[in-house]
Write a protein that holds these residues in place. Structure first.
Motif, mmCIF file in Angstrom:
data_model
loop_
_atom_site.group_PDB
_atom_site.id
_atom_site.type_symbol
_atom_site.label_atom_id
_atom_site.label_comp_id
_atom_site.label_asym_id
_atom_site.label_seq_id
_atom_site.Cartn_x
_atom_site.Cartn_y
_atom_site.Cartn_z
ATOM 1 N N ARG A 88 0.827 -1.216 0.000
ATOM 2 C CA ARG A 88 0.000 0.000 0.000
ATOM 3 C C ARG A 88 0.852 1.253 0.000
ATOM 4 N N ARG A 89 0.577 2.106 -0.981
ATOM 5 C CA ARG A 89 1.361 3.331 -1.093
ATOM 6 C C ARG A 89 1.128 4.266 0.082
ATOM 7 N N ASP A 90 -0.053 4.237 0.667
ATOM 8 C CA ASP A 90 -0.332 5.173 1.758
ATOM 9 C C ASP A 90 0.446 4.841 3.036
ATOM 10 N N GLU A 91 1.135 3.688 3.054
ATOM 11 C CA GLU A 91 1.973 3.335 4.188
ATOM 12 C C GLU A 91 3.428 3.783 4.003
ATOM 13 N N VAL A 92 3.733 4.335 2.834
ATOM 14 C CA VAL A 92 5.114 4.729 2.525
ATOM 15 C C VAL A 92 5.490 5.997 3.287
ATOM 16 N N GLU A 93 6.630 5.934 3.987
ATOM 17 C CA GLU A 93 7.141 7.091 4.734
ATOM 18 C C GLU A 93 8.479 7.596 4.203
ATOM 19 N N ALA A 94 9.153 6.774 3.383
ATOM 20 C CA ALA A 94 10.451 7.163 2.815
ATOM 21 C C ALA A 94 10.533 6.615 1.392
ATOM 22 N N TRP A 95 11.338 7.288 0.571
ATOM 23 C CA TRP A 95 11.401 6.925 -0.849
ATOM 24 C C TRP A 95 12.842 6.751 -1.327
ATOM 25 N N LEU A 96 13.040 5.731 -2.156
ATOM 26 C CA LEU A 96 14.249 5.583 -2.951
ATOM 27 C C LEU A 96 13.818 5.679 -4.404
ATOM 28 N N THR A 97 14.593 6.372 -5.218
ATOM 29 C CA THR A 97 14.238 6.480 -6.627
ATOM 30 C C THR A 97 15.476 6.388 -7.500
ATOM 31 N N ASP A 98 15.340 5.695 -8.602
ATOM 32 C CA ASP A 98 16.389 5.684 -9.612
ATOM 33 C C ASP A 98 16.444 7.070 -10.250
ATOM 34 N N MET A 99 17.510 7.350 -10.957
ATOM 35 C CA MET A 99 17.688 8.667 -11.558
ATOM 36 C C MET A 99 17.347 8.658 -13.052
ATOM 37 N N ASP A 100 18.182 7.990 -13.854
ATOM 38 C CA ASP A 100 17.968 7.977 -15.303
ATOM 39 C C ASP A 100 16.736 7.162 -15.666
ATOM 40 N N GLY A 101 15.864 7.758 -16.478
ATOM 41 C CA GLY A 101 14.642 7.083 -16.886
ATOM 42 C C GLY A 101 13.491 7.281 -15.923
ATOM 43 N N VAL A 102 13.784 7.863 -14.766
ATOM 44 C CA VAL A 102 12.737 8.135 -13.762
ATOM 45 C C VAL A 102 12.603 9.635 -13.532
ATOM 46 N N LEU A 103 13.743 10.281 -13.216
ATOM 47 C CA LEU A 103 13.747 11.733 -12.979
ATOM 48 C C LEU A 103 14.253 12.501 -14.196
ATOM 49 N N VAL A 104 15.208 11.898 -14.914
ATOM 50 C CA VAL A 104 15.791 12.565 -16.077
ATOM 51 C C VAL A 104 15.919 11.592 -17.242
ATOM 52 N N HIS A 105 15.950 12.172 -18.441
ATOM 53 C CA HIS A 105 16.238 11.403 -19.651
ATOM 54 C C HIS A 105 17.100 12.274 -20.543
#
Length: 259
Positions: free
Chosen positions: A3-20
């Motif tokens: 469940r996304r509503d239980e998320v309190e912290a995030w990890l995210t990839d960079m290329d292809g997610v935030l930038v291209h």
């Protein structure tokens, strides 16, 4: 965790997610601002070990994204963190560039060609036959073999370039020794990232664009996984794998509140 509503912290990839290709993707700037304003713990992850976190922060800023360097976690930083735990104050022979060299120096490591504890292979655009030969001989003499990330190729405007995984394969063929790979898809990289921000897997999510690295490692680390379709993977790619992300999104714009 599903469940996304239980998320309190995030990890995210960079290329292809935030930038291209050095351009911010839709919703990326707004999502980062949303996390900053809410005080949400997060890290931007990349398998690229060429650049320091400071370098990457500047590159992202040029793309229109404000990511402080302390919010960036690279395979080079994860590798240095791992080696510091394994052999505090150890030594290494390194094939790589500023990202891995700086990270190891800051972890208290000595760079040497004489009886190093580890041979570390990272990303570089200047692989030399002499350095690879030296690495092979040091591994044959007992140095432990570490690789920052497994990517066999990297992108360029003219087509793929041989990357860390390809050079590691050459060294493995010559020595008969398989390396320990710290970066994605090893969940070790995610665990070290969680430790850095004081987060727990039970309430942390991972956003990625690759099924074979981001998503599988996120699943193995016990994270809520979100695949975005702005990078490598598309709907047909998902069907090739025996596992599934918790969510599939068109892009990070879907995570911006109010959109």
């Amino acid at each position: 965790m599903g469940r996304r509503d239980e998320v309190e912290a995030w990890l995210t990839d960079m290329d292809g997610v935030l930038v291209h290709e050095n351009h911010a993707l839709p919703g990326a700037a707004e999502l980062l601002q949303q996390w900053e304003e809410a005080g949400t713990p997060y890290l931007v992850l990349t398998n690229n070990s060429i650049f320091t976190a400071r370098d990457l922060s500047a590159r992202l800023r040029a793309s229109g994204l404000n990511v402080p360097e302390q919010r960036i976690w690279t395979s080079a930083l994860a590798t240095a963190d791992f080696l510091k735990q394994q052999v505090p104050g150890g030594s290494a022979f390194v094939i790589g560039e500023a990202g891995i060299l700086t990270a190891l120096h800051e972890a208290g490591y000595i760079m040497t060609e004489t009886k190093p504890d580890f041979v570390v292979v990272g990303e570089t655009r200047n692989y030399s036959f002499e350095a690879i030969t030296k690495a092979i001989r040091l591994i044959d003499r007992g140095a432990r073999f570490i690789v920052t990330n497994p990517d066999a190729t990297g992108p360029s405007p003219d087509g793929p370039l041989p990357a860390t995984g390809a050079i590691a394969a050459l060294i493995t063929k010559a020595t008969g020794r398989e390396p320990y790979v710290v970066g994605k898809p090893n969940p070790m990289m995610f665990r070290s990232a969680l430790n850095k921000i004081g987060a727990h897997s039970e309430n942390t999510a991972m956003i990625g664009d690759r099924m074979d690295t981001d998503i599988v490692a996120g699943i193995e680390a016990g994270l809520h996984t979100l695949l975005v379709l702005t990078g490598i993977s598309d709907e047909s790619e998902i069907e090739k794998y025996p596992f599934r992300p918790d969510e599939v999104l068109s892009g990070v714009s879907e995570l911006v509140e109010g959109d």
